[in-house]
Scaffold this motif. Sequence first.
Motif, mmCIF file in Angstrom:
data_model
loop_
_atom_site.group_PDB
_atom_site.id
_atom_site.type_symbol
_atom_site.label_atom_id
_atom_site.label_comp_id
_atom_site.label_asym_id
_atom_site.label_seq_id
_atom_site.Cartn_x
_atom_site.Cartn_y
_atom_site.Cartn_z
ATOM 1 N N VAL A 13 -9.087 -1.051 -0.129
ATOM 2 C CA VAL A 13 -9.060 0.376 0.203
ATOM 3 C C VAL A 13 -9.402 0.625 1.675
ATOM 4 N N ASN A 14 -10.167 -0.267 2.290
ATOM 5 C CA ASN A 14 -10.514 -0.114 3.701
ATOM 6 C C ASN A 14 -9.326 -0.353 4.624
ATOM 7 N N LEU A 15 -8.290 -1.013 4.114
ATOM 8 C CA LEU A 15 -7.092 -1.295 4.921
ATOM 9 C C LEU A 15 -5.890 -0.454 4.500
ATOM 10 N N ALA A 16 -6.103 0.503 3.625
ATOM 11 C CA ALA A 16 -4.992 1.282 3.067
ATOM 12 C C ALA A 16 -4.088 1.891 4.149
ATOM 13 N N ASP A 17 -4.679 2.333 5.257
ATOM 14 C CA ASP A 17 -3.883 2.950 6.332
ATOM 15 C C ASP A 17 -3.157 1.919 7.189
ATOM 16 N N GLU A 18 -3.547 0.664 7.086
ATOM 17 C CA GLU A 18 -2.952 -0.401 7.907
ATOM 18 C C GLU A 18 -1.796 -1.125 7.210
ATOM 19 N N ILE A 19 -1.767 -1.075 5.885
ATOM 20 C CA ILE A 19 -0.831 -1.890 5.113
ATOM 21 C C ILE A 19 0.578 -1.316 5.131
ATOM 22 N N ILE A 20 1.524 -2.204 5.421
ATOM 23 C CA ILE A 20 2.947 -1.902 5.302
ATOM 24 C C ILE A 20 3.410 -2.610 4.030
ATOM 25 N N ARG A 21 3.896 -1.864 3.065
ATOM 26 C CA ARG A 21 4.289 -2.444 1.767
ATOM 27 C C ARG A 21 5.648 -3.129 1.894
ATOM 28 N N ARG A 22 5.617 -4.439 2.050
ATOM 29 C CA ARG A 22 6.849 -5.226 2.189
ATOM 30 C C ARG A 22 7.220 -5.933 0.893
ATOM 31 N N VAL A 23 6.211 -6.219 0.080
ATOM 32 C CA VAL A 23 6.401 -6.861 -1.219
ATOM 33 C C VAL A 23 5.368 -6.262 -2.171
ATOM 34 N N PRO A 24 5.576 -6.414 -3.488
ATOM 35 C CA PRO A 24 4.528 -5.985 -4.415
ATOM 36 C C PRO A 24 3.251 -6.776 -4.158
ATOM 37 N N CYS A 25 2.138 -6.120 -4.247
ATOM 38 C CA CYS A 25 0.868 -6.748 -3.877
ATOM 39 C C CYS A 25 0.360 -7.724 -4.925
#
Length: 186
Positions: free
Chosen positions: A91-103
Amino acid sequence: MADIQQFDVELFVKIHRGLSNGFFDWLMPLLRNRFFWSPLYLFIVVFCIRNYKKQGYYMIAMILTTFAIGDFIASRLIKPFIGRIRPCNDVNLADEIIRRVPCGSGFSFPSSHATNHFAIAVFLICLFYKDWKPILPLGLFWAFIISFAQVYVGVHYPIDTMFGALLGTCIGFFTFYLYTKIKPAI
């Protein structure tokens, strides 16, 4: 320990976001997909059987054993014990993550992809280096690019893949040692 984790997060963001581009966005998800490498795996099987006959079946069995040991240690022993959250689920990186694949819902440390591919690469390097020197850079590059893709797509931190590479390397050397000690005289 907090400094190492902070460095790991910063390096993750530099790779995941800082290297972001359309070509990598297309390529990196492919490189971490097991089906993408199916032709290579098929080639290895055919090569071993065709060139080494009965011994080739033993080589393939040891490659599968190498994979199984790596996957078991990384996925079943270490990951549940450490319990590190994947960066794409943090959750601390939610603004940084680019969803390229399912996590995925599994844990992050160590990277099973890195462990398994470095284990297989090192085993194959030990097996074939004497007769074909280019396997060293090719095998290491293959394992590295798959590991790098894990960070780029956002499912692992760099330290996850570095430890996976180290663990896989040790497993590859270990299974090659076993191979040399117990291979049948065919």
